[in-house]
Design a protein around this motif. Sequence first.
Motif, PDB file in Angstrom:
ATOM      1  N   ILE A 243       1.007  -1.339   0.018  1.00 41.62           N
ATOM      2  CA  ILE A 243      -0.110  -0.116  -0.028  1.00 41.62           C
ATOM      3  C   ILE A 243       0.692   1.420   0.173  1.00 41.62           C
ATOM      4  N   TYR A 244       0.704   2.264  -1.083  1.00 42.18           N
ATOM      5  CA  TYR A 244       1.658   3.195  -1.096  1.00 42.18           C
ATOM      6  C   TYR A 244       1.044   4.473  -0.518  1.00 42.18           C
ATOM      7  N   VAL A 245       0.587   4.611   0.780  1.00 44.10           N
ATOM      8  CA  VAL A 245       0.402   5.637   1.724  1.00 44.10           C
ATOM      9  C   VAL A 245       0.622   5.129   3.158  1.00 44.10           C
ATOM     10  N   ASP A 246       0.865   6.203   3.977  1.00 49.88           N
ATOM     11  CA  ASP A 246       1.061   5.700   5.289  1.00 49.88           C
ATOM     12  C   ASP A 246      -0.160   5.034   5.767  1.00 49.88           C
ATOM     13  N   LEU A 247       0.044   4.012   7.115  1.00 49.68           N
ATOM     14  CA  LEU A 247      -0.790   3.442   7.576  1.00 49.68           C
ATOM     15  C   LEU A 247      -1.941   4.333   8.248  1.00 49.68           C
ATOM     16  N   GLU A 248      -1.758   5.317   8.685  1.00 44.74           N
ATOM     17  CA  GLU A 248      -2.752   6.110   9.284  1.00 44.74           C
ATOM     18  C   GLU A 248      -3.799   6.543   8.353  1.00 44.74           C
ATOM     19  N   THR A 249      -3.224   7.061   6.960  1.00 47.93           N
ATOM     20  CA  THR A 249      -3.807   7.652   6.115  1.00 47.93           C
ATOM     21  C   THR A 249      -4.918   6.278   5.623  1.00 47.93           C
ATOM     22  N   PHE A 250      -4.359   5.131   5.326  1.00 51.94           N
ATOM     23  CA  PHE A 250      -5.223   4.146   4.864  1.00 51.94           C
ATOM     24  C   PHE A 250      -6.081   3.749   6.023  1.00 51.94           C
ATOM     25  N   LEU A 251      -5.918   3.567   7.261  1.00 58.01           N
ATOM     26  CA  LEU A 251      -6.836   3.195   8.054  1.00 58.01           C
ATOM     27  C   LEU A 251      -7.889   4.224   8.395  1.00 58.01           C
ATOM     28  N   ARG A 252      -7.641   5.387   7.924  1.00 54.99           N
ATOM     29  CA  ARG A 252      -8.999   6.551   7.958  1.00 54.99           C
ATOM     30  C   ARG A 252      -9.635   6.646   6.593  1.00 54.99           C
ATOM     31  N   ARG A 253      -9.305   5.745   5.771  1.00 57.07           N
ATOM     32  CA  ARG A 253     -10.233   5.962   4.440  1.00 57.07           C
ATOM     33  C   ARG A 253     -11.751   5.583   4.903  1.00 57.07           C
ATOM     34  N   PRO A 254     -12.513   6.454   4.171  1.00 56.74           N
ATOM     35  CA  PRO A 254     -13.930   6.201   4.739  1.00 56.74           C
ATOM     36  C   PRO A 254     -14.457   4.648   4.111  1.00 56.74           C
TER      37      PRO A 254
END
Length: 349
Positions: A243-254
């Motif tokens: 996954i090419y974003v940091d984990l925090e950004t990924f886990l916050r996806r709607p």
Amino acid sequence: VRRHQEIHVVMGNEACDLDSTVSALALAFFLAKTSPAPKAAFIPVLNIPRADFALRTETTFLLREQGIPAASLVFRDEIDLGGLHRAGLLSLTLVDHHVLPGADAALEEAVVEVLDHRPLERDRAPSCQVTAELVGSCATLVTERIAQGPPGVLDRPTAALLHGTILLDCVNLSPAAGKVTPRDVACVSLLEARFPELPARDAIFEALQAAKFDVSGLTTEQMLRKDLKVLSGDELLLAVSAIYVDLETFLRRPGLLQDLDAFCQARGYVGLVAMTISFNERNEPSRQLAVYSRRETLRSAVCQALEEATAPSLHLQPLPSPWSCVGAYAQGNALASRKKVLPILRAAL
């Protein structure tokens, strides 16, 4: 098949990343120019359905830069490899992998050559030519092969494809990233010596890196599919997505949890490991991990295997997770790429 045309397919792995794609295109081009077999047609095949090509953002970018239209490419769902093989017309060269997935096991006997940059997991028949060298990029092995061939075969677009691919795979030849070998460096230098007009290393690396990490237009399902490996063991399938974003950004996806549920249910995966990677301004990688499964025993077993791994040790630090079915970690050992984590997960399965 009707015309009894011999077909020699050059095909990369199912992830169909830039290295697989360019290795297949460049080697098929070289074989077509130099092969003594006049009857065979040499066809590079991208080992994904055409509909998935848009997910390979760095590949679409580099091919577009070199004026290679998607319409001129052949994708896996556009050629009947099984039918060609049953008719006795298929020769298969594997690049950037050397073991076909179970669904393609029948094609194994058509394999005549392998070029890979991983340790070999299985032996091949003596008639199969095997090149397996632990370099940073399979494109390096293809470049070496072309360089050893007749002079004048390599053209500028092919050189540009190989050059950009090696630079991206080897993180701009940065020793800190732990991927580059002297042979990768030598091939980049060779390509630059033959084609001095190739773009500067920093410029092409940064353009490819930006294209690879540009997931702005992708759904969660497309992000998970973009760079996906699937492990199987004891009738269990585990997805491992880069996954090419940091984990925090990924886990916050709607709607992320619903998306993870739907993704795994639709494909029969018991769980998913998301391995995130992002880079700072000095191109140093930062890695994080998330382990998702609705099956608590499986999730615990995978988390425990990752936490206790010693070859290599991942130096995991737990991170807060919004859901009980997702374990989250910062990965202290940033050099442990997915290639190094897959054997740990395979053993856990």
